[in-house]
Scaffold this motif. Structure first.
Motif, PDB file in Angstrom:
ATOM      1  N   ILE A 155      -8.729  -4.620  -2.966  1.00  0.00           N
ATOM      2  CA  ILE A 155      -9.153  -4.683  -1.506  1.00  0.00           C
ATOM      3  C   ILE A 155      -9.911  -3.577  -1.385  1.00  0.00           C
ATOM      4  N   PRO A 156     -10.728  -3.630  -0.429  1.00  0.00           N
ATOM      5  CA  PRO A 156     -11.782  -2.193  -0.019  1.00  0.00           C
ATOM      6  C   PRO A 156     -11.030  -1.100   0.194  1.00  0.00           C
ATOM      7  N   GLU A 157     -11.407   0.095  -0.115  1.00  0.00           N
ATOM      8  CA  GLU A 157     -10.856   1.369   0.209  1.00  0.00           C
ATOM      9  C   GLU A 157     -10.438   1.437   1.673  1.00  0.00           C
ATOM     10  N   GLY A 158     -11.508   1.230   2.362  1.00  0.00           N
ATOM     11  CA  GLY A 158     -11.212   1.094   4.160  1.00  0.00           C
ATOM     12  C   GLY A 158      -9.912   0.636   4.449  1.00  0.00           C
ATOM     13  N   LEU A 194      -2.416   1.819   5.147  1.00  0.00           N
ATOM     14  CA  LEU A 194      -1.526   3.141   5.003  1.00  0.00           C
ATOM     15  C   LEU A 194      -1.303   3.359   6.259  1.00  0.00           C
ATOM     16  N   HIS A 195      -2.517   4.018   7.151  1.00  0.00           N
ATOM     17  CA  HIS A 195      -2.148   4.521   8.222  1.00  0.00           C
ATOM     18  C   HIS A 195      -1.000   3.640   9.358  1.00  0.00           C
ATOM     19  N   TYR A 196      -1.454   2.222   9.512  1.00  0.00           N
ATOM     20  CA  TYR A 196      -0.547   1.470  10.262  1.00  0.00           C
ATOM     21  C   TYR A 196       0.695   1.103   9.650  1.00  0.00           C
ATOM     22  N   GLY A 197       0.783   1.261   8.364  1.00  0.00           N
ATOM     23  CA  GLY A 197       1.879   0.949   7.624  1.00  0.00           C
ATOM     24  C   GLY A 197       2.798   2.379   7.858  1.00  0.00           C
ATOM     25  N   LEU A 198       2.429   3.498   7.885  1.00  0.00           N
ATOM     26  CA  LEU A 198       3.270   4.548   8.073  1.00  0.00           C
ATOM     27  C   LEU A 198       3.738   4.561   9.291  1.00  0.00           C
ATOM     28  N   VAL A 242       0.950  -1.092   0.103  1.00  0.00           N
ATOM     29  CA  VAL A 242      -0.026  -0.032   0.012  1.00  0.00           C
ATOM     30  C   VAL A 242       1.056   1.325   0.156  1.00  0.00           C
ATOM     31  N   ILE A 243       1.999   1.116   0.701  1.00  0.00           N
ATOM     32  CA  ILE A 243       2.835   2.402   0.654  1.00  0.00           C
ATOM     33  C   ILE A 243       3.479   2.688  -0.579  1.00  0.00           C
ATOM     34  N   VAL A 244       4.007   1.609  -0.930  1.00  0.00           N
ATOM     35  CA  VAL A 244       4.929   1.932  -2.324  1.00  0.00           C
ATOM     36  C   VAL A 244       3.774   2.222  -3.209  1.00  0.00           C
ATOM     37  N   HIS A 245       2.707   1.761  -3.708  1.00  0.00           N
ATOM     38  CA  HIS A 245       1.411   2.307  -4.545  1.00  0.00           C
ATOM     39  C   HIS A 245       1.299   3.560  -4.206  1.00  0.00           C
ATOM     40  N   ALA A 246       1.176   4.190  -2.979  1.00  0.00           N
ATOM     41  CA  ALA A 246       0.661   5.485  -2.656  1.00  0.00           C
ATOM     42  C   ALA A 246       1.872   6.333  -2.990  1.00  0.00           C
ATOM     43  N   TYR A 247       2.835   6.085  -2.349  1.00  0.00           N
ATOM     44  CA  TYR A 247       4.071   7.132  -2.371  1.00  0.00           C
ATOM     45  C   TYR A 247       4.949   6.979  -3.649  1.00  0.00           C
ATOM     46  N   TYR A 248       5.235   5.760  -3.766  1.00  0.00           N
ATOM     47  CA  TYR A 248       6.060   5.803  -5.119  1.00  0.00           C
ATOM     48  C   TYR A 248       5.320   5.667  -6.346  1.00  0.00           C
ATOM     49  N   GLY A 249       4.187   5.183  -6.278  1.00  0.00           N
ATOM     50  CA  GLY A 249       3.439   4.989  -7.437  1.00  0.00           C
ATOM     51  C   GLY A 249       2.601   6.431  -7.760  1.00  0.00           C
ATOM     52  N   GLY A 250       2.296   6.828  -6.647  1.00  0.00           N
ATOM     53  CA  GLY A 250       1.493   8.162  -6.806  1.00  0.00           C
ATOM     54  C   GLY A 250       0.176   7.951  -7.058  1.00  0.00           C
ATOM     55  N   ARG A 251      -0.506   6.816  -6.831  1.00  0.00           N
ATOM     56  CA  ARG A 251      -1.917   6.382  -6.846  1.00  0.00           C
ATOM     57  C   ARG A 251      -2.922   6.746  -5.682  1.00  0.00           C
ATOM     58  N   SER A 252      -4.120   6.906  -5.930  1.00  0.00           N
ATOM     59  CA  SER A 252      -5.185   7.636  -4.864  1.00  0.00           C
ATOM     60  C   SER A 252      -5.498   6.191  -4.210  1.00  0.00           C
ATOM     61  N   ILE A 253      -6.403   6.432  -3.312  1.00  0.00           N
ATOM     62  CA  ILE A 253      -7.015   5.324  -2.489  1.00  0.00           C
ATOM     63  C   ILE A 253      -7.785   4.612  -3.475  1.00  0.00           C
TER      64      ILE A 253
END
Length: 170
Positions: A142-145, A151-155, A122-133
């Motif tokens: 997987i569900p958006e929630g 993302l929260h717990y990974g960070l 999730v972190i790689v997709h969001a921060y390195y891939g620049g993808r939205s939720i």
């Protein structure tokens, strides 16, 4: 300090501080150090009221002896033995050589490796891939929630992993 002691200390300073300062400059060649030594010498005289009651000649001898001992103590100290002064500052690189970025990337990569596969993805997709939720949700099926939670717990886990490596928040 009683008024009489303050007057005697002022008198001691007025009559002897310049001579002690010149003496310390002669010993060390360092005007800034001489200022510090004179100040410390007068502080010691203030802490030892018996000096203030001595004759001018014996007070002067005491001040010179104390100043000399302070200089000797400083020269024998560890910082004096292991450090040396310089008039020029070390050169700074004229341009960014990228070393900091490489080291930062290395730290982040190490911290990412400690995360669970789900959090890391999730972190790689969001921060390195620049993808939205929503995009991450579709790509990982997987569900958006769940994406938000991971993302929260990974960070949080990432922050702890970086802190363990000595990285602090600014």
């Amino acid at each position: 300090m009683p008024d009489e002691d303050a007057r005697l200390l002022r008198e001691l300073h007025d009559q002897h501080a310049q001579a002690v300062w010149r003496y310390v400059v002669h010993l060390t060649g360092d005007r800034a150090m001489a200022d510090d030594v004179v100040q410390e010498t007068l502080l010691r005289a203030w802490r030892k009221p018996a000096v203030l009651d001595q004759s001018q000649q014996s007070a002067r001898a005491w001040l010179f002896t104390v100043a000399r001992n302070i200089v000797i103590d400083d020269k024998r100290s560890a910082h004096s033995q292991h450090e040396f002064g310089t008039d020029t500052l070390p050169e700074r690189p004229s341009q960014d050589d990228g070393a900091d970025a490489v080291l930062d990337a290395w730290l982040v990569s190490d911290a990412l490796a400690e995360l669970s596969d789900e959090h890391r993805a999730v972190i790689v997709h969001a921060y390195y891939g620049g993808r939205s939720i929503a995009e991450i949700s579709r790509e990982l099926d997987i569900p958006e929630g769940t994406v938000k939670s991971r993302l929260h717990y990974g960070l949080r886990a990432m922050r702890l992993a970086l802190q363990e490596r000595g990285v602090t928040e600014r």
